[in-house]
Design an enzyme around this catalytic site. Sequence first.
Site, mmCIF file in Angstrom:
data_model
loop_
_atom_site.group_PDB
_atom_site.id
_atom_site.type_symbol
_atom_site.label_atom_id
_atom_site.label_comp_id
_atom_site.label_asym_id
_atom_site.label_seq_id
_atom_site.Cartn_x
_atom_site.Cartn_y
_atom_site.Cartn_z
ATOM 1 N N ASP A 167 -13.454 -7.242 5.563
ATOM 2 C CA ASP A 167 -12.194 -7.476 4.851
ATOM 3 C C ASP A 167 -11.662 -8.887 5.116
ATOM 4 O O ASP A 167 -11.289 -9.613 4.191
ATOM 5 C CB ASP A 167 -11.176 -6.425 5.316
ATOM 6 C CG ASP A 167 -9.952 -6.388 4.425
ATOM 7 O OD1 ASP A 167 -10.092 -5.917 3.292
ATOM 8 O OD2 ASP A 167 -8.876 -6.836 4.865
ATOM 9 N N GLN A 173 0.830 -1.212 0.000
ATOM 10 C CA GLN A 173 0.000 0.000 0.000
ATOM 11 C C GLN A 173 0.863 1.260 0.000
ATOM 12 O O GLN A 173 0.508 2.266 -0.619
ATOM 13 C CB GLN A 173 -0.922 0.025 1.225
ATOM 14 C CG GLN A 173 -2.208 -0.756 1.059
ATOM 15 C CD GLN A 173 -3.095 -0.214 -0.049
ATOM 16 O OE1 GLN A 173 -3.302 0.987 -0.202
ATOM 17 N NE2 GLN A 173 -3.630 -1.116 -0.851
ATOM 18 N N ALA A 189 1.285 -7.012 11.547
ATOM 19 C CA ALA A 189 2.115 -7.509 12.661
ATOM 20 C C ALA A 189 3.159 -6.465 13.061
ATOM 21 O O ALA A 189 3.400 -6.229 14.253
ATOM 22 C CB ALA A 189 2.794 -8.814 12.264
ATOM 23 N N HIS A 191 -6.757 -0.126 7.374
ATOM 24 C CA HIS A 191 -7.390 -1.356 7.833
ATOM 25 C C HIS A 191 -7.888 -1.104 9.260
ATOM 26 O O HIS A 191 -7.231 -0.394 10.019
ATOM 27 C CB HIS A 191 -6.325 -2.465 7.843
ATOM 28 C CG HIS A 191 -6.855 -3.859 7.797
ATOM 29 N ND1 HIS A 191 -8.179 -4.160 7.674
ATOM 30 C CD2 HIS A 191 -6.214 -5.046 7.857
ATOM 31 C CE1 HIS A 191 -8.327 -5.475 7.635
ATOM 32 N NE2 HIS A 191 -7.150 -6.043 7.751
HETATM 33 N N1 LIG Z 1 -1.636 -5.213 0.551
HETATM 34 C C1 LIG Z 1 -2.606 -4.410 0.152
HETATM 35 O O1 LIG Z 1 -2.713 -4.116 -1.023
HETATM 36 C C2 LIG Z 1 -3.596 -3.813 1.137
HETATM 37 C C3 LIG Z 1 -4.866 -3.461 0.701
HETATM 38 C C4 LIG Z 1 -5.711 -2.748 1.554
HETATM 39 C C5 LIG Z 1 -5.262 -2.462 2.834
HETATM 40 N N2 LIG Z 1 -4.034 -2.865 3.263
HETATM 41 C C6 LIG Z 1 -3.574 -2.503 4.608
HETATM 42 O O2 LIG Z 1 -2.489 -1.576 4.482
HETATM 43 C C7 LIG Z 1 -1.559 -1.772 5.528
HETATM 44 C C8 LIG Z 1 -0.209 -2.049 4.928
HETATM 45 O O3 LIG Z 1 -0.274 -3.295 4.266
HETATM 46 P P1 LIG Z 1 0.787 -3.767 3.177
HETATM 47 O O4 LIG Z 1 0.273 -5.023 2.586
HETATM 48 O O5 LIG Z 1 1.142 -2.627 2.314
HETATM 49 O O6 LIG Z 1 1.983 -4.107 4.157
HETATM 50 P P2 LIG Z 1 3.295 -4.879 3.821
HETATM 51 O O7 LIG Z 1 3.580 -4.819 2.365
HETATM 52 O O8 LIG Z 1 3.284 -6.184 4.479
HETATM 53 O O9 LIG Z 1 4.265 -3.885 4.628
HETATM 54 C C9 LIG Z 1 5.550 -4.034 4.595
HETATM 55 C C10 LIG Z 1 6.157 -2.765 5.209
HETATM 56 O O10 LIG Z 1 6.277 -2.973 6.614
HETATM 57 C C11 LIG Z 1 7.664 -2.831 6.942
HETATM 58 N N3 LIG Z 1 7.983 -3.695 8.078
HETATM 59 C C12 LIG Z 1 7.660 -5.009 8.262
HETATM 60 N N4 LIG Z 1 8.129 -5.441 9.456
HETATM 61 C C13 LIG Z 1 8.747 -4.362 10.024
HETATM 62 C C14 LIG Z 1 9.392 -4.152 11.266
HETATM 63 N N5 LIG Z 1 9.490 -5.117 12.175
HETATM 64 N N6 LIG Z 1 9.912 -2.929 11.530
HETATM 65 C C15 LIG Z 1 9.810 -1.923 10.622
HETATM 66 N N7 LIG Z 1 9.195 -2.049 9.434
HETATM 67 C C16 LIG Z 1 8.671 -3.260 9.144
HETATM 68 C C17 LIG Z 1 8.394 -3.269 5.667
HETATM 69 O O11 LIG Z 1 9.697 -2.809 5.675
HETATM 70 P P3 LIG Z 1 10.899 -3.839 5.284
HETATM 71 O O12 LIG Z 1 10.804 -4.040 3.826
HETATM 72 O O13 LIG Z 1 12.085 -3.095 5.719
HETATM 73 O O14 LIG Z 1 10.633 -5.132 6.042
HETATM 74 C C18 LIG Z 1 7.526 -2.552 4.623
HETATM 75 O O15 LIG Z 1 7.805 -1.191 4.568
HETATM 76 C C19 LIG Z 1 -2.098 -2.931 6.370
HETATM 77 O O16 LIG Z 1 -2.855 -2.387 7.425
HETATM 78 C C20 LIG Z 1 -2.991 -3.668 5.403
HETATM 79 O O17 LIG Z 1 -3.987 -4.410 6.063
HETATM 80 C C21 LIG Z 1 -3.189 -3.541 2.434
#
Ligand SMILES: NC(=O)c1ccc[n+]([C@@H]2O[C@H](COP(=O)([O-])OP(=O)(O)OC[C@H]3O[C@@H](n4cnc5c(N)ncnc54)[C@H](OP(=O)(O)O)[C@@H]3O)[C@@H](O)[C@H]2O)c1
Length: 352
Positions: free
Chosen positions: A208, A41, A101, A124
């Site tokens: 969701d 995102q 997480a 979310h």
């Molecule tokens: N995926 C989607 O398209 C989607 C759709 C609608 C809503 N959402 C919501 O949007 C939000 C973000 O989701 P996402 O899917 O984009 O997340 P994601 O891709 O899993 O997020 C990864 C991000 O979190 C960082 N991260 C992970 N572990 C970490 C830690 N221990 N310390 C610091 N940074 C850390 C990663 O950095 P590194 O690379 O350095 O690990 C990266 O910047 C969530 O609430 C999700 O439910 C997502």
Amino acid sequence: MAKLNFGGTEENVVTREEFPLAKAQEVLKNEVVAVIGYGVQGPGQALNQKDNGINVIVGQRKGTKTWDKAVSDGFVPGETLFEIEEALEKGTVICYLLSDAAQIALWPTVKKHLTPGKALYFSHGFGITFNEQTGIIPPADVDVFLVAPKGSGTSLRRMFLQGRGLNSSYAIFQDATGNAFNRVIALGIAVGSGYLFETNFKKEVYSDLTGERGTLMGCIQGIFAAQYEVLRKNGHSPSESFNETVEELTQSLMPLVAENGMDWMYANCSTTAQRGALDWWKRFRDATKPVFEELYKSVATGVESQKSIDSNSKPDYREKLDAELKELRESEMWQTGKTVRSLRPENQVVEA
Ligand SMILES: NC(=O)c1ccc[n+]([C@@H]2O[C@H](COP(=O)([O-])OP(=O)(O)OC[C@H]3O[C@@H](n4cnc5c(N)ncnc54)[C@H](OP(=O)(O)O)[C@@H]3O)[C@@H](O)[C@H]2O)c1
């Protein structure tokens, strides 16, 4: 905000016509929007906001591939790209877009920087709704709201570049400044939403989690596998089984459903197909409904969120996930899919 009638039920929605980008820019002109996390995102929302003229910075841990991606996408270290804590300090709107997480792990750091009048933005309802499991309880003097694009961050960006918009839900959990509505809608428009529909944090996360476990991902793979296995057991080739289960659906039928609805897709199929589909769809509904009831209960009682927190916070989470995805990838159905995709005319190099 307009009230629109959806199949007889009235809903609050906001369209880009009534809240144009110029208004969003005006509302956000004195804000620094800090997008924390540059996973899926993060890039979509940060780049769309940047292209929409919003003052956006990215907070991401350094020395990672993700940091490098932010740099190659045009964010400048020390100017628009910072370590997480520095971005948290600079931001007046904190878009908390770490994985669910990681949001739990980083919460104490985030909380420290939530000074009065700032806004905490989620995509979310997870962290707030399941706060007994996540520990995410914001201070009372900040706005807390969400914009949840209904699709991947990748689609959000692609559709933006095509001049389209992905629909999003919005919800206000806490309006400390009296300006939460304008702020959340302005952000929703700036990240590239189509229309925005109102929800609350609990409904957002319940729907969701149900959707992704259900028709969007879990259920669809389940019924694909069931039909494919029955066809294969009865002597049909992989090619025939895959085409009748997946390829025809994704390539031919779903685009018709997206354009004009299921009835229109049915109306554009053979009379034999129509008769069969009309005879069978209710049986499938009745067969799967108890599973959906069980799924919703599992979501609403916090079982699903706890499972997700437990598995995603384990140190070997990535390896376990990769092994499970490998199993799917190496199944006969998806191996066949790979070959079928490579045979699509657009993927073939044809000698002139
Ligand atoms: N995926 C989607 O398209 C989607 C759709 C609608 C809503 N959402 C919501 O949007 C939000 C973000 O989701 P996402 O899917 O984009 O997340 P994601 O891709 O899993 O997020 C990864 C991000 O979190 C960082 N991260 C992970 N572990 C970490 C830690 N221990 N310390 C610091 N940074 C850390 C990663 O950095 P590194 O690379 O350095 O690990 C990266 O910047 C969530 O609430 C999700 O439910 C997502």
